[in-house]
Motif scaffolding. Structure first.
Motif, PDB file in Angstrom:
ATOM      1  N   LYS A  59     -21.643 -40.331 -12.506  1.00 10.24           N
ATOM      2  CA  LYS A  59     -22.580 -40.219 -11.383  1.00 10.24           C
ATOM      3  C   LYS A  59     -21.726 -40.695 -10.104  1.00 10.24           C
ATOM      4  CE  LYS A  59     -26.876 -41.890  -9.815  1.00 10.24           C
ATOM      5  NZ  LYS A  59     -28.303 -42.521 -10.213  1.00 10.24           N
ATOM      6  N   LYS A  60     -20.800 -41.570 -10.086  1.00 10.71           N
ATOM      7  CA  LYS A  60     -20.207 -41.928  -8.888  1.00 10.71           C
ATOM      8  C   LYS A  60     -19.306 -40.704  -8.262  1.00 10.71           C
ATOM      9  CE  LYS A  60     -15.784 -43.653 -11.202  1.00 10.71           C
ATOM     10  NZ  LYS A  60     -14.748 -44.788 -11.165  1.00 10.71           N
ATOM     11  N   HIS A  61     -18.929 -39.608  -9.086  1.00  8.38           N
ATOM     12  CA  HIS A  61     -18.404 -38.314  -8.602  1.00  8.38           C
ATOM     13  C   HIS A  61     -19.362 -37.447  -7.729  1.00  8.38           C
ATOM     14  CE1 HIS A  61     -15.770 -39.545 -12.366  1.00  8.38           C
ATOM     15  NE2 HIS A  61     -15.049 -39.898 -11.175  1.00  8.38           N
ATOM     16  N   GLY A  66     -26.142 -33.667  -6.357  1.00  9.35           N
ATOM     17  CA  GLY A  66     -25.876 -33.944  -7.885  1.00  9.35           C
ATOM     18  C   GLY A  66     -24.824 -32.937  -8.198  1.00  9.35           C
ATOM     19  N   ASN A  67     -24.121 -32.679  -7.375  1.00  3.25           N
ATOM     20  CA  ASN A  67     -22.854 -31.684  -7.810  1.00  3.25           C
ATOM     21  C   ASN A  67     -21.574 -32.782  -7.478  1.00  3.25           C
ATOM     22  OD1 ASN A  67     -24.168 -29.494  -8.262  1.00  3.25           O
ATOM     23  ND2 ASN A  67     -24.496 -28.959  -6.257  1.00  3.25           N
ATOM     24  N   ALA A 106     -19.880 -28.360 -10.339  1.00  2.46           N
ATOM     25  CA  ALA A 106     -19.875 -29.144 -11.582  1.00  2.46           C
ATOM     26  C   ALA A 106     -20.715 -30.384 -11.745  1.00  2.46           C
ATOM     27  CB  ALA A 106     -18.506 -29.516 -11.998  1.00  2.46           C
ATOM     28  N   ARG A 107     -21.328 -30.917 -12.557  1.00  2.00           N
ATOM     29  CA  ARG A 107     -22.424 -31.854 -12.592  1.00  2.00           C
ATOM     30  C   ARG A 107     -21.949 -32.722 -13.569  1.00  2.00           C
ATOM     31  NH1 ARG A 107     -27.219 -30.570  -9.909  1.00  2.00           N
ATOM     32  NH2 ARG A 107     -27.381 -28.649  -9.550  1.00  2.00           N
ATOM     33  N   GLU A 108     -22.894 -33.963 -13.490  1.00  2.00           N
ATOM     34  CA  GLU A 108     -22.612 -35.097 -14.216  1.00  2.00           C
ATOM     35  C   GLU A 108     -22.177 -34.715 -15.858  1.00  2.00           C
ATOM     36  OE1 GLU A 108     -24.267 -39.887 -15.011  1.00  2.00           O
ATOM     37  OE2 GLU A 108     -25.411 -38.290 -13.791  1.00  2.00           O
ATOM     38  N   GLY A 109     -21.165 -35.358 -16.632  1.00  2.00           N
ATOM     39  CA  GLY A 109     -21.028 -35.157 -17.936  1.00  2.00           C
ATOM     40  C   GLY A 109     -20.239 -34.191 -18.199  1.00  2.00           C
ATOM     41  N   ASP A 110     -19.845 -33.134 -17.279  1.00  2.00           N
ATOM     42  CA  ASP A 110     -18.898 -31.902 -17.276  1.00  2.00           C
ATOM     43  C   ASP A 110     -17.370 -32.284 -17.562  1.00  2.00           C
ATOM     44  OD1 ASP A 110     -20.859 -29.953 -17.172  1.00  2.00           O
ATOM     45  OD2 ASP A 110     -20.109 -29.416 -15.049  1.00  2.00           O
ATOM     46  N   LEU A 111     -16.569 -31.932 -18.395  1.00  2.00           N
ATOM     47  CA  LEU A 111     -15.284 -32.029 -18.398  1.00  2.00           C
ATOM     48  C   LEU A 111     -14.678 -31.267 -17.481  1.00  2.00           C
ATOM     49  CD1 LEU A 111     -12.755 -33.434 -19.970  1.00  2.00           C
ATOM     50  CD2 LEU A 111     -12.878 -31.391 -21.438  1.00  2.00           C
ATOM     51  N   VAL A 135     -14.171 -26.261 -15.438  1.00  5.19           N
ATOM     52  CA  VAL A 135     -15.039 -26.953 -16.262  1.00  5.19           C
ATOM     53  C   VAL A 135     -15.203 -26.566 -17.654  1.00  5.19           C
ATOM     54  CG1 VAL A 135     -17.728 -27.556 -16.444  1.00  5.19           C
ATOM     55  CG2 VAL A 135     -16.582 -27.278 -14.083  1.00  5.19           C
ATOM     56  N   GLY A 136     -15.173 -27.247 -18.518  1.00  2.00           N
ATOM     57  CA  GLY A 136     -15.504 -26.992 -19.795  1.00  2.00           C
ATOM     58  C   GLY A 136     -14.481 -27.295 -20.784  1.00  2.00           C
ATOM     59  N   GLU A 137     -14.767 -27.560 -22.073  1.00  2.00           N
ATOM     60  CA  GLU A 137     -13.569 -27.825 -22.999  1.00  2.00           C
ATOM     61  C   GLU A 137     -12.484 -26.560 -23.238  1.00  2.00           C
ATOM     62  OE1 GLU A 137     -13.661 -30.629 -24.761  1.00  2.00           O
ATOM     63  OE2 GLU A 137     -15.483 -31.539 -24.228  1.00  2.00           O
ATOM     64  N   VAL A 138     -13.120 -25.331 -22.854  1.00  2.00           N
ATOM     65  CA  VAL A 138     -12.474 -24.139 -23.375  1.00  2.00           C
ATOM     66  C   VAL A 138     -12.029 -23.821 -21.805  1.00  2.00           C
ATOM     67  CG1 VAL A 138     -12.427 -21.810 -24.178  1.00  2.00           C
ATOM     68  CG2 VAL A 138     -13.986 -23.541 -25.170  1.00  2.00           C
ATOM     69  N   ALA A 139     -12.219 -24.542 -20.744  1.00  2.58           N
ATOM     70  CA  ALA A 139     -11.688 -23.920 -19.503  1.00  2.58           C
ATOM     71  C   ALA A 139     -12.060 -22.609 -19.040  1.00  2.58           C
ATOM     72  CB  ALA A 139     -10.455 -24.397 -19.505  1.00  2.58           C
ATOM     73  N   GLU A 140     -13.442 -22.245 -18.888  1.00  3.91           N
ATOM     74  CA  GLU A 140     -13.703 -20.901 -18.676  1.00  3.91           C
ATOM     75  C   GLU A 140     -14.183 -20.743 -17.587  1.00  3.91           C
ATOM     76  OE1 GLU A 140     -16.236 -19.627 -21.594  1.00  3.91           O
ATOM     77  OE2 GLU A 140     -14.951 -19.647 -23.329  1.00  3.91           O
TER      78      GLU A 140
END
Length: 161
Positions: A59-61, A66-67, A106-111, A135-140
């Motif tokens: 959330k602090k990011h 909300g992005n 990108a949003r809260e919870g994203d890697l 963003v994402g585990e697969v970095a797409e």
């Protein structure tokens, strides 16, 4: 955060390795109070020697919409410049040039992950000219493209990365 990390056995007492959690085994620098405050940001050396950096959006990011805040992306990308170039730097360095292109949100919870490479050295100083933040585990999904120039400083800023 320091209770979740241990110092590395190297010439870098400010470089710590996570001992638990999602980023167990990843490295971070603890000397920079700004990065420690807005991070934590992490990096690891992959098989083959490439460097991957990452953080999990909290959330602090976020900005008011909300992005992930653009300033957070930029601070992370600057961290990535040093992580990517760290194996080639032969002393403390500073960022002298930085550019970025915001490509998506990108949003809260994203890697958030970053990979890049040192493209050339000018006068013995690494230039990170290619980098992408995804963003994402697969970095797409690319959210930021960035590049920069680092300058090694001698004797002026002892202890910097």
């Amino acid at each position: 955060m320091h209770e979740l990390t241990k110092p590395t056995p190297s010439r870098r007492p400010d470089l710590h390795i996570a001992t638990e959690g999602e980023f167990k085994g990843w490295r971070t620098w603890i000397r920079d109070s700004f990065e420690s405050h807005i991070g934590p940001f992490w990096h690891r050396i992959e098989d083959g020697g490439s460097v991957r950096s990452a953080f999990r959006v909290e959330k602090k990011h976020l900005n008011g919409a909300g992005n992930v805040h653009g300033g957070c992306f930029m601070a992370f990308a600057d961290y990535c410049l040093f992580a990517i170039a760290t194996q080639e730097l032969d002393g403390p360095a500073v960022t002298t040039n930085f550019s970025c292109d915001f490509l998506d949100a990108a949003r809260e919870g994203d890697l958030i992950e970053c990979a890049g490479e040192v493209m050339e050295r000018l006068g013995g100083v690494p230039q990170d000219r290619v980098g992408q933040v995804v963003v994402g585990e697969v970095a797409e999904d690319r959210v930021l493209g960035h590049g920069g120039l680092l300058r090694v400083v001698r004797g002026e800023l002892d202890g910097l990365r």
